[in-house]
Scaffold this active site. Structure first.
Site, mmCIF file in Angstrom:
data_model
loop_
_atom_site.group_PDB
_atom_site.id
_atom_site.type_symbol
_atom_site.label_atom_id
_atom_site.label_comp_id
_atom_site.label_asym_id
_atom_site.label_seq_id
_atom_site.Cartn_x
_atom_site.Cartn_y
_atom_site.Cartn_z
ATOM 1 N N ASP A 1 -33.491 -10.906 -2.247
ATOM 2 C CA ASP A 1 -32.528 -9.674 -2.457
ATOM 3 C C ASP A 1 -31.398 -10.098 -3.023
ATOM 4 O OD1 ASP A 1 -32.136 -11.754 -0.597
ATOM 5 O OD2 ASP A 1 -31.092 -10.639 0.678
ATOM 6 N N TYR A 2 -30.995 -11.499 -3.248
ATOM 7 C CA TYR A 2 -29.958 -11.820 -4.019
ATOM 8 C C TYR A 2 -30.094 -11.687 -5.477
ATOM 9 C CZ TYR A 2 -26.116 -15.092 -5.643
ATOM 10 O OH TYR A 2 -25.017 -15.252 -6.209
ATOM 11 N N CYS A 3 -31.236 -12.087 -5.965
ATOM 12 C CA CYS A 3 -31.608 -12.114 -7.290
ATOM 13 C C CYS A 3 -31.676 -10.576 -7.616
ATOM 14 C CB CYS A 3 -32.728 -12.942 -7.631
ATOM 15 S SG CYS A 3 -32.781 -14.517 -7.490
#
Length: 346
Positions: A201-203
């Site tokens: 989700d961060y990437c």
């Protein structure tokens, strides 16, 4: 006969336009490659930001606080936004003591669209039109595979790391367009350029932020708003609380970056009006390899540099939302976040 003449003329005209486009491409490539070469030895003249109104999101701690401090040393008026009101008040008092500039602090949850708009209106009334916007606020879920990650944390990541950029641009870009003057700064991450295990989700959010900033930059060129600059920052891991415990397998090639060094480099990129800042410089080499490598070889290489076990020792410090206080202008959106949710802030 008449139609054949017209068609022949149109073909000739089309070929002439194609030749013109090719000529412009070649001339542009030669000129800008030469310019980039010259800039290696003669840096761009730094612009003066004294008196500019700078808004930094996620400014209570870490990189955001240091970016604000650096810009304050250059005479900019500082507007600090953060969800953590206690840390924000402490930072504002500290900066007022060490800087001879105006410092304003506003508690704001950048993930809430209506709240961003309302606090933005408050800033416009009390301070003025923001001319440099630094979207720095970010969160990371951490210690979860994607399937295990709670939905509210995934949603929070997308809201803070991506959607917040949309709402702050909507709030402050119109005034910049009217004056054809301003600077938009997107503090992303190397995860916006390369995938990492354990950070789906961060990437995804950082990749979206980079693409969003690039797209807006193109819009500004089409609108002939050359007075509004864009800087996109993609650093490797920084020694802040956000990625505490993370380790790099090849520190000589991809070192954990010092936050003060990164802040200085970001401010220097703003002053030189650089469109991209990748830290360390080895990321440029990795970008080139990414486009040339076979996919399976790329996976082996990612493992070689430590991208597979990056989060194994992650122990980022959680900041509970219990410290959050509503701004003077109450938001109307009904989304709530559990106070027990652990969210890792930069």
């Amino acid at each position: 006969m008449h139609n054949q003449v017209i068609q022949s003329f149109e073909r000739v005209l089309h070929n002439l336009w194609f030749i013109k486009d090719i000529f412009e491409l070649i001339v542009g490539a030669v000129f800008y490659f030469f310019e980039a070469f010259v800039r290696l030895f003669i840096p761009h003249c730094k612009k003066d930001v004294e008196g500019e109104i700078v808004l930094v999101t996620g400014a209570a701690n870490g990189i955001g606080k240091l970016i604000a401090k650096e810009l304050g040393h250059h005479g900019a008026t500082l507007v600090l936004w953060d969800i953590n009101s206690d840390a924000l008040d402490k930072t504002a008092k500290e900066l007022k003591q060490v800087l001879d500039v105006r410092v304003y602090a506003y508690t704001c949850d950048c993930s809430r669209r209506s709240e961003v708009y309302k606090v933005a209106e408050l800033v416009k009334r009390e301070v003025g039109d923001v001319s440099i916007l630094v979207n720095n606020a970010g969160v990371v879920t951490g210690k979860h595979t994607f399937v295990e990650a709670p939905d509210n944390l995934v949603d929070r990541t997308l809201r803070v790391n991506v959607a917040a950029h949309f709402w702050t641009y909507k709030a402050f870009l119109p005034a910049m367009l009217q004056r054809n003057h301003g600077h938009l700064v997107c503090v992303a991450c190397h995860g916006g350029l390369f995938a990492m295990n354990g950070l789906a989700d961060y990437c995804a959010s950082k990749s979206a932020a980079v693409s969003f900033a690039e797209s807006v930059a193109m819009e500004l060129l089409v609108l002939k708003k050359e007075g509004i600059k864009t800087t996109i920052v993609c650093p490797y891991l920084i020694n802040t609380k956000m990625f505490r415990g993370c380790q790099t397998k090849r520190p000589s090639f991809l070192p954990i970056l010092d936050q003060r060094y990164v802040a200085k480099q970001i401010v220097d990129a703003i002053l030189q009006e650089k469109m991209y800042l990748l830290l360390p410089s080895s990321l440029h080499f990795l970008m080139a390899l990414k486009s040339l490598m076979p996919a399976k070889l790329g996976i082996i290489f990612v493992n070689f540099i430590g991208g597979m076990d990056l989060m194994d020792h992650f122990r980022g410090v959680p900041v509970p939302t219990i410290n959050y206080k509503k701004p003077q202008c109450q938001p109307t959106d009904s989304v709530s976040d559990p106070q027990t949710t652990l969210i890792y802030y930069n």
